[in-house]
Design a protein around this motif. Structure first.
Motif, PDB file in Angstrom:
ATOM      1  N   ARG A 226       0.895  -1.235   0.017  1.00 25.28           N
ATOM      2  CA  ARG A 226      -0.008   0.007  -0.168  1.00 25.28           C
ATOM      3  C   ARG A 226       0.712   1.059  -0.047  1.00 25.28           C
ATOM      4  NH1 ARG A 226      -2.391  -2.213   5.734  1.00 25.28           N
ATOM      5  NH2 ARG A 226      -0.098  -2.409   5.897  1.00 25.28           N
ATOM      6  N   MET A 227       0.120   2.340  -0.264  1.00 30.85           N
ATOM      7  CA  MET A 227       1.032   3.570  -0.424  1.00 30.85           C
ATOM      8  C   MET A 227       1.252   4.029   1.169  1.00 30.85           C
ATOM      9  SD  MET A 227       0.103   6.752  -2.760  1.00 30.85           S
ATOM     10  CE  MET A 227       1.043   8.337  -2.538  1.00 30.85           C
ATOM     11  N   SER A 228       0.621   3.766   2.135  1.00 27.58           N
ATOM     12  CA  SER A 228       0.722   3.944   3.344  1.00 27.58           C
ATOM     13  C   SER A 228       2.085   3.248   3.888  1.00 27.58           C
ATOM     14  CB  SER A 228      -0.294   3.552   4.448  1.00 27.58           C
ATOM     15  OG  SER A 228      -0.666   1.998   4.451  1.00 27.58           O
ATOM     16  N   ASP A 229       2.102   1.989   3.166  1.00 26.62           N
ATOM     17  CA  ASP A 229       3.585   1.349   3.398  1.00 26.62           C
ATOM     18  C   ASP A 229       4.670   1.895   2.865  1.00 26.62           C
ATOM     19  OD1 ASP A 229       1.847  -0.808   4.507  1.00 26.62           O
ATOM     20  OD2 ASP A 229       1.954  -1.983   2.579  1.00 26.62           O
ATOM     21  N   LYS A 231       5.020   5.163   2.777  1.00 20.92           N
ATOM     22  CA  LYS A 231       5.324   6.191   3.782  1.00 20.92           C
ATOM     23  C   LYS A 231       5.851   5.693   4.864  1.00 20.92           C
ATOM     24  CE  LYS A 231       2.581   9.684   4.611  1.00 20.92           C
ATOM     25  NZ  LYS A 231       1.555  10.557   4.887  1.00 20.92           N
ATOM     26  N   GLY A 232       5.387   4.688   5.574  1.00 21.82           N
ATOM     27  CA  GLY A 232       5.780   4.095   6.698  1.00 21.82           C
ATOM     28  C   GLY A 232       7.322   3.738   6.621  1.00 21.82           C
ATOM     29  N   THR A 233       7.767   3.117   5.428  1.00 18.44           N
ATOM     30  CA  THR A 233       8.900   2.574   5.058  1.00 18.44           C
ATOM     31  C   THR A 233       9.969   3.773   5.075  1.00 18.44           C
ATOM     32  OG1 THR A 233       7.797   0.624   4.070  1.00 18.44           O
ATOM     33  CG2 THR A 233      10.209   1.126   3.678  1.00 18.44           C
ATOM     34  N   ALA A 235       9.722   6.633   6.065  1.00 15.68           N
ATOM     35  CA  ALA A 235       9.854   7.376   7.501  1.00 15.68           C
ATOM     36  C   ALA A 235      10.704   6.565   8.380  1.00 15.68           C
ATOM     37  CB  ALA A 235       8.432   7.719   8.178  1.00 15.68           C
ATOM     38  N   TYR A 250       5.856  14.717   2.462  1.00 14.97           N
ATOM     39  CA  TYR A 250       5.476  14.028   1.053  1.00 14.97           C
ATOM     40  C   TYR A 250       4.802  14.965   0.110  1.00 14.97           C
ATOM     41  CZ  TYR A 250       6.082  10.318   4.570  1.00 14.97           C
ATOM     42  OH  TYR A 250       6.353   9.457   5.585  1.00 14.97           O
ATOM     43  N   MET A 262       5.521  10.277  -5.554  1.00 13.57           N
ATOM     44  CA  MET A 262       5.991  11.298  -4.579  1.00 13.57           C
ATOM     45  C   MET A 262       7.332  11.532  -4.192  1.00 13.57           C
ATOM     46  SD  MET A 262       4.640   9.707  -0.932  1.00 13.57           S
ATOM     47  CE  MET A 262       5.636   8.343   0.095  1.00 13.57           C
TER      48      MET A 262
ATOM     49  N   LEU B 457      -4.249   2.930  -1.388  1.00 15.58           N
ATOM     50  CA  LEU B 457      -3.737   3.956  -0.667  1.00 15.58           C
ATOM     51  C   LEU B 457      -3.495   3.485   0.980  1.00 15.58           C
ATOM     52  CD1 LEU B 457      -5.818   6.682  -1.558  1.00 15.58           C
ATOM     53  CD2 LEU B 457      -3.540   6.012  -2.476  1.00 15.58           C
ATOM     54  N   TYR B 516      -1.389  13.863   0.531  1.00 19.17           N
ATOM     55  CA  TYR B 516      -0.448  12.671   1.006  1.00 19.17           C
ATOM     56  C   TYR B 516      -0.191  12.538   2.381  1.00 19.17           C
ATOM     57  CZ  TYR B 516       0.817  11.853  -3.926  1.00 19.17           C
ATOM     58  OH  TYR B 516       1.160  11.292  -5.189  1.00 19.17           O
ATOM     59  N   ASP B 517      -0.280  13.747   3.125  1.00 23.94           N
ATOM     60  CA  ASP B 517      -0.326  13.751   4.782  1.00 23.94           C
ATOM     61  C   ASP B 517      -1.420  13.144   5.237  1.00 23.94           C
ATOM     62  OD1 ASP B 517       2.151  15.017   4.500  1.00 23.94           O
ATOM     63  OD2 ASP B 517       1.414  17.145   4.907  1.00 23.94           O
ATOM     64  N   GLU B 518      -2.506  13.152   4.703  1.00 26.36           N
ATOM     65  CA  GLU B 518      -3.474  12.529   5.301  1.00 26.36           C
ATOM     66  C   GLU B 518      -3.181  10.744   5.066  1.00 26.36           C
ATOM     67  OE1 GLU B 518      -6.169  13.950   6.917  1.00 26.36           O
ATOM     68  OE2 GLU B 518      -4.916  15.397   6.669  1.00 26.36           O
ATOM     69  N   ILE B 519      -2.533  10.346   4.212  1.00 27.83           N
ATOM     70  CA  ILE B 519      -2.246   8.804   4.276  1.00 27.83           C
ATOM     71  C   ILE B 519      -1.517   8.421   5.433  1.00 27.83           C
ATOM     72  CG2 ILE B 519      -1.439   6.848   2.757  1.00 27.83           C
ATOM     73  CD1 ILE B 519      -1.873   8.632   0.275  1.00 27.83           C
ATOM     74  N   PRO B 520      -2.002   7.466   5.995  1.00 24.26           N
ATOM     75  CA  PRO B 520      -1.091   7.045   7.357  1.00 24.26           C
ATOM     76  C   PRO B 520       0.136   6.338   6.907  1.00 24.26           C
ATOM     77  CG  PRO B 520      -2.862   5.427   7.035  1.00 24.26           C
ATOM     78  CD  PRO B 520      -3.029   6.487   5.811  1.00 24.26           C
ATOM     79  N   GLU B 521       1.155   6.223   7.977  1.00 22.31           N
ATOM     80  CA  GLU B 521       2.538   5.448   7.734  1.00 22.31           C
ATOM     81  C   GLU B 521       2.211   3.944   8.304  1.00 22.31           C
ATOM     82  OE1 GLU B 521       5.196   7.882   9.533  1.00 22.31           O
ATOM     83  OE2 GLU B 521       5.340   9.267   8.075  1.00 22.31           O
TER      84      GLU B 521
END
Lengths: 344, 849
Positions: A226-229, A231-233, A235, A250, A262, B457, B516-521
């Motif tokens: 996922r895109m959240s992955d 971001k998490g990775t 970060a 981002y 991004m 997402l 993009y800031d709304e998407i969690p990590e």
């Protein structure tokens, strides 16, 4: 005879007070306490005494022997400590003299940063996949969704070889296709790799740009990435690479081979985001381009994009090295001036 | 592209500070590189950091919009006039000024209509118009040629609008102006410098950016009017269009304006063009430029009468490919040879312009033009890219068409353009638009299940939320249960008809507008692939560590070189030992000495050594890098090589003494053997070297399991001389890394530490001078057998004390038996065997002590 005991005692103790060195001390001991020394002579004389005097005389000689032995030990201890003190004093050196110049080797600064990257990404389950430098146009561009005449090709000035199908890779991304095809088993297996390596662009060599530079690309493919992955990775990487409290921003961006794409900025670690010359007073430093792997790229790697997804990111180790060490000129990297290299 | 916030406000209400808008545009993908302020103060917004701007902030009390009521002659000076200014005060203020553009109004009495300008009161801060460098000044009262003056009418330079200082600002009278309005409210502005990635072709205009702003702020988009007042004869019958390559020119539209006047554009138009860096020309050309920036639809205006003249009657605009050898002189005065793929706008008499790129000189608008034919067309972006590359011409038009402009925009450009021209220059517009549209792009509708949005997402997005975002971006959205069906608006070419790609296209729009800031990590929950070490990488790192541990510095060189440079490595008359492979040759090298990829690490290492030699007597470096060997296949082999280079002193000069000997072959041999030891490789041997670049007597080849994998040694004196590396011996070597990786032992067993004492003794053997030391040692070891634990050569002697042609090798031998203490008798027996074998096999004599 009694007088001789007292005489020997006085004589011996007087002589002992005069003794200052180790040799003289040994001499004194053999003179008085040795096998043929004065005390032993007194013991030898016991036999010549009348029997009634023998016991008393013997006791006195014994007492003398004990006294002289104790005096000897005291003197010996004293002399040894004096000698030690003298040795220590004489042993003083000028500690300000230059050290012996031991030779220090060192890794190239670029290698140091790559190792840091590789360690962090390995901890997060990403293994190194090494791809080739000389690439097919198809892998460098077309399979990454950059067909001939695509506007994004203008973003990269390419070194072509005399065979127009072959070029020097302008980024590490063609390795994505090779990794997917090699490790993906026909689009049936998940992948987590980083692809470090040298890239090439036909640019003017200046303090800011070079014709060769290294990149580290990352790729994760799975059934539910996922895109959240992403971001998490990233970060997590920023926390490990910069600081546990690193703030990340981002921004939407564009790369032909990812969508959504991004840019990732980290709060400037030189000014803690207050704004400085290096971050151009924005408080942010760009650290990575990234995004969800484009469906066409997944297809070109052998995956069905309706079932599989993935993310990819790319980073520039030289830039990070420059920021960390205040290197103003990227040309230092391949000039290999030892005066530069020895500072690492 | 520079985007004035004042221009954006034509199309969207902006209720946030421009600094915040810049940040929000940036995170949404329209990167605002910087803000340029004109008169307005920079605002500080929490969470947004920007460089501090050092522009002039216009004082709202002292810099005012003013009406110039009258211009009088200065009684004592010809080059000065007196402007009588109404700035909203009680009475007119008399300003002494040398502004040449006011001279024309001198002694005309009260101006009707009046003109308007920027007025600075006493005490106002402005830029010094006379200074070459930016310099601030504060207005003070003083006498100018006998007349006291305390205020002024300002030039653009004095206000920081532009560098213009020829005259003062002169604005035509407009009803909405009120004298005394703070100038900041009239001309104050902030310019956003936006960089567009290639996917944002649709944003490459004020309206394009405004759409994004409207979507981001969830504000209403206010489009300009595309109505035009057409009172003339129908355009049909006055001009024809003939499209011959619809794939390259999918649409062509024309409008016609008769009896207009070509003149200077009004202030507002000139001002806007100048703000964004365009030079105003005349009211017709300015409108075409204005629409290029406002709508993103580049336009072209023809002098209609010239077309009629060329055609000898009814003109026909033809778009076609060039004929062989055809040429065109373009507006930039270049006579261009036209390539076969360049799409042209032509008429029956010949080429008129490079379609979508640049116009031709012959039919351009001149002061004498009365009738204007306005073109707005659509072009294939790849075709335009080819033309740009071939003709090396970059224009605002080609910048947009090469990225892609949707054909729907052409007719809007024609309609708005011709009406603006009419308003500015008068005349009568022909009725209708001549519109030939043979190839409309397909309308794309994407079906997007909301589950896919949430899954990709990694956040829950409600179907209505996603639909609303897409509607803000002007998609036509239908919600069908959990599926969104979104039809792309007609200004977008970037939404794919491929179902999965189209979903990603929408996903990106939803994600970036939500933010993009709304998407969690999150941490990846997906299946982890098997974790395996990359042995090659581990080994490379171990090699680096081993060499660094020996005091060597790692270098990384260019992988480029030239054939000529590498040829310097081969002494005259010798066959080269360098790889016999094809070179990878660069078609567009950065420099001629970097036109191929290297076959060897040695060349660039030597060049680096030359550079370092200026500052360093001693160098100890290595490089681990690829070489590139063409094999006849499409792609070359890229084996990894290890290069080592040593020169200078074995130890550094030191006040405490020690020898400052020069390094020689044995130092390099030591580096190599220590490296092999660190890799636990023992199946290697060194043979006398055969590498052409090395000294034949002082070099060795490395064999691993019988395979030759590299050479080390002293650089061949002829090569050393070519590089002027003759001050000290230069030792270098190059080794293939792959065999080291294959042969290194991942596991090795250790020998237990002995508990019995060892017997030590020395023997010196006199052998023939040409007997290799390695052979002597081998004989000793073999004869010594299991109990001979160590053999150390500690002296090599030739000289008076032994016969000529002989040398003496002195060894310290260690005997040991792990199971029992060796007696002198045991030791003597071994010694006897060793001496016997040496005599027998080496004709060696024991040297008398």
């Amino acid at each position: 005879m009694t007088d001789s005991i007292e005489q020997i005692r006085r004589e011996a103790l007087d002589a002992l007070r005069e003794v200052t060195g180790g040799g003289a001390l040994t001499g004194w001991r053999s003179q008085y306490l040795g096998r043929r020394g004065a005390v032993n002579k007194l013991f030898g004389a016991i036999g010549g005494l009348p029997p009634e005097e023998r016991a008393a005389f013997g006791q006195r000689v014994n007492a003398l022997q004990g006294e002289l032995s104790r005096a000897f030990e005291e003197r010996e201890t004293l002399i040894q400590s004096q000698l030690m003190a003298r040795d220590l004093e004489e042993g003083e050196i000028d500690i300000s003299l230059p050290a012996y110049p031991r030779r220090q080797g060192g890794l190239h600064p670029s290698t140091r940063t790559h190792r840091e990257f590789q360690r962090i990404w390995a901890d997060m389950g990403f293994q190194v996949y090494q791809s080739r430098d000389v690439e097919e146009d198809e892998f460098n561009f077309s399979l990454l969704n950059l067909p001939p005449h695509h506007p994004a090709r203008d973003m990269q000035d390419t070194f072509y070889t005399t065979d127009p199908r072959v070029l020097l890779r302008t980024h590490t991304s063609p390795g994505q296709i090779r990794a997917m095809r090699e490790l993906g088993a026909g689009g049936s297996r998940p992948i987590r790799v980083i692809l470090p390596g040298m890239c090439y662009r036909q640019e003017q060599v200046t303090a800011r740009s070079e014709i060769q530079f290294t990149q580290v690309e990352g790729l994760a493919i799975g059934r539910n990435i996922r895109m959240s992955d992403l971001k998490g990775t990233i970060a997590e990487f920023a926390k490990r690479m910069y600081s546990p409290g690193a703030k990340v921003r981002y921004r939407a961006s564009y790369f032909p081979f990812t969508e959504p794409s991004m840019e990732v900025d980290v709060e400037c670690f030189l000014c803690d985001g207050e704004g400085c010359r290096v971050c151009k007073y924005t408080g942010w430093l760009e650290i990575a381009g990234s995004g969800m792997v484009h469906p066409d790229v997944l297809r070109n790697g052998g995956y069905d994009p309706s079932q599989w997804s993935g993310f990819a990111f790319g980073m520039g180790p030289e830039r990070i090295t420059m920021l960390k060490h205040g290197i103003q000129d990227i040309r230092y990297f391949w000039a290999n001036d030892l005066r530069f290299l020895r500072q690492f | 592209m520079l985007v004035p916030i004042s221009w954006l406000r034509d199309f969207v209400d902006i209720d946030v500070p421009v600094e915040l808008l810049a940040e929000r545009l940036t995170v949404a993908g329209l990167e605002v590189a910087h803000l340029k302020y004109i008169g307005l103060p920079q605002q500080s917004v929490p969470g947004v950091r920007m460089p501090t701007s050092d522009h002039l902030v216009w004082d709202r009390e002292k810099l005012l919009l003013a009406r110039i009521a009258e211009v009088k002659a200065h009684p004592n000076a010809d080059r000065l006039v007196l402007a009588m200014v109404d700035y909203g005060g009680e009475e007119l203020e008399q300003c002494v000024t040398g502004a040449s553009n006011l001279f024309g109004y001198k002694d005309k009495g009260a101006l009707d209509p009046p003109i308007w300008s920027a007025f600075a009161r006493e005490g106002a801060e402005v830029w010094d118009g006379q200074s070459d460098k930016p310099k601030r000044m504060t207005l003070k009262g003083r006498e100018l040629r006998g007349i006291y003056n305390k205020s002024m009418v300002c030039s653009e330079k004095e206000l920081g609008i532009s560098d213009e200082h020829e005259g003062v600002i002169v604005m035509e009278h407009e009803g909405r102006y009120v004298a005394g309005t703070p100038l900041a409210d009239v001309l104050g502005d902030v310019l956003l410098d936006i960089e567009f990635t290639p996917n944002l072709a649709r944003c490459f205009s004020m309206i394009g950016v405004a759409r994004e702003v409207a979507a981001i702020l969830d504000a209403e988009m206010k489009y300009p009017s595309y109505d035009f007042v057409a009172e003339g004869a129908p355009i049909e019958g006055q001009v024809n269009i003939d499209i011959r390559e619809p794939a390259l020119n999918p649409r062509f539209t024309l409008t016609l304006l008769r009896d207009t006047a070509v003149k200077e554009s009004p202030f507002w138009l000139r001002h806007r063009l100048k703000l964004i860096g365009q030079r105003p020309r005349n009211n017709v050309v300015d409108v075409t430029n204005y629409l290029t920036f406002e709508l993103g639809q580049p336009m072209h205006a023809f002098d209609y009468d010239k077309l009629v003249e060329r055609a000898g009657g009814l003109p026909t605009i033809i778009t076609r490919l060039p004929q062989p050898g055809e040429q065109l002189e373009t507006l930039d005065d270049a006579l261009r040879d036209l390539g076969a793929e360049t799409i042209l706008v032509a008429d029956t008499a010949g080429a008129l312009s490079l379609g979508g790129v640049i116009g031709g000189g012959e039919t351009e608008i001149s002061a004498a033009t009365r009738n204007v034919l306005l073109e707005a067309a659509a072009w294939n972006n790849i075709s335009i890219r080819k033309t740009i590359r071939e003709q090396r011409v970059h224009t605002e038009a080609s910048a947009r068409f090469s990225r892609g402009v949707h054909p729907s925009q052409a007719i809007l450009g024609c309609q708005r353009g011709i009406e603006l021209m009419r308003q500015l220059g008068g005349g009568v517009i022909a009725s209708g638009v001549l519109d030939v549209y043979p190839q409309a792009p397909e309308t794309v509708t994407v079906a997007l299940p909301i589950e896919r949005v949430s899954r990709l997402l990694g956040m829950d997005v409600r179907v209505e939320q996603a639909a609303a975002v897409l509607r803000r971006l002007e998609f036509d959205v239908a919600v069908d249960g959990d599926i969104i069906r979104a039809t792309a608006p007609d200004h977008r070419l970037d939404i794919s008809a491929d179902p999965v790609v189209g979903q990603h296209d929408l996903l990106e729009e939803i994600a970036r507008i939500i933010g993009y800031d709304e998407i969690p990590e999150s941490i990846m929950a997906d299946e982890m692939p098997p974790q395996r070490e990359n042995i090659a990488v581990l080994l490379e790192e171990r090699i680096r560590d081993a060499l660094v541990g020996q005091g060597l510095n790692e270098v990384i060189n260019y992988r480029f070189t030239s054939r000529e440079s590498e040829a310097l490595l081969v002494p005259t008359g010798l066959a080269s030992s360098l790889p016999q492979a094809d070179y990878v040759e660069i078609a567009n090298p950065a420099a001629s000495e970097r036109n191929v990829l290297r076959h060897t690490l040695m060349i660039n290492m030597l060049e680096t050594a030359v550079n370092n030699a200026r500052f360093q007597k001693t160098q100890q470096v290595f490089e681990l890098g690829k070489v590139y060997l063409g094999t006849g296949d499409l792609l070359p082999e890229e084996p990894l090589h290890l290069g080592i280079l040593l020169t200078g002193l074995r130890s550094q000069p030191w006040w405490g003494g020690g020898t400052a000997d020069e390094m020689d072959f044995f130092d390099l041999k030591g580096v190599l053997e220590s490296l092999l030891h660190a890799l636990h490789i023992d199946d290697f041997s060194l043979e006398r070297g055969r590498h052409s670049s090395l000294h034949p007597g002082c070099s060795a080849d490395l064999l691993l399991a019988g395979e030759r994998i590299g050479s080390i040694g002293e650089l061949h004196p002829e090569v050393a001389a070519r590089f002027k590396l003759t001050e000290a011996k230069l030792l270098c070597g190059e080794i293939e890394v792959e065999p080291l990786i294959t042969h290194h032992r991942r596991l090795h067993t250790i020998e237990a530490l002995p508990s019995t004492p060892a017997v030590l003794e020395d023997i010196a053997l006199v052998v023939n001078a040409n007997t290799p030391a390695s052979e002597v040692e081998a004989v000793i070891r073999q004869a010594g057998g299991r109990l001979l634990k160590d053999v150390l050569l500690f002296d090599v002697y030739t000289g008076d004390q032994i016969p000529p042609g002989k040398k003496s090798l002195a060894y310290a031998l260690t005997y040991q038996d792990e199971s029992k203490t060796l007696t002198d008798k045991n030791a003597a027996r071994i010694r006897k065997k060793i001496i016997g074998a040496a005599r027998h096999r080496l004709k060696a004599e024991l040297r008398s002590q």
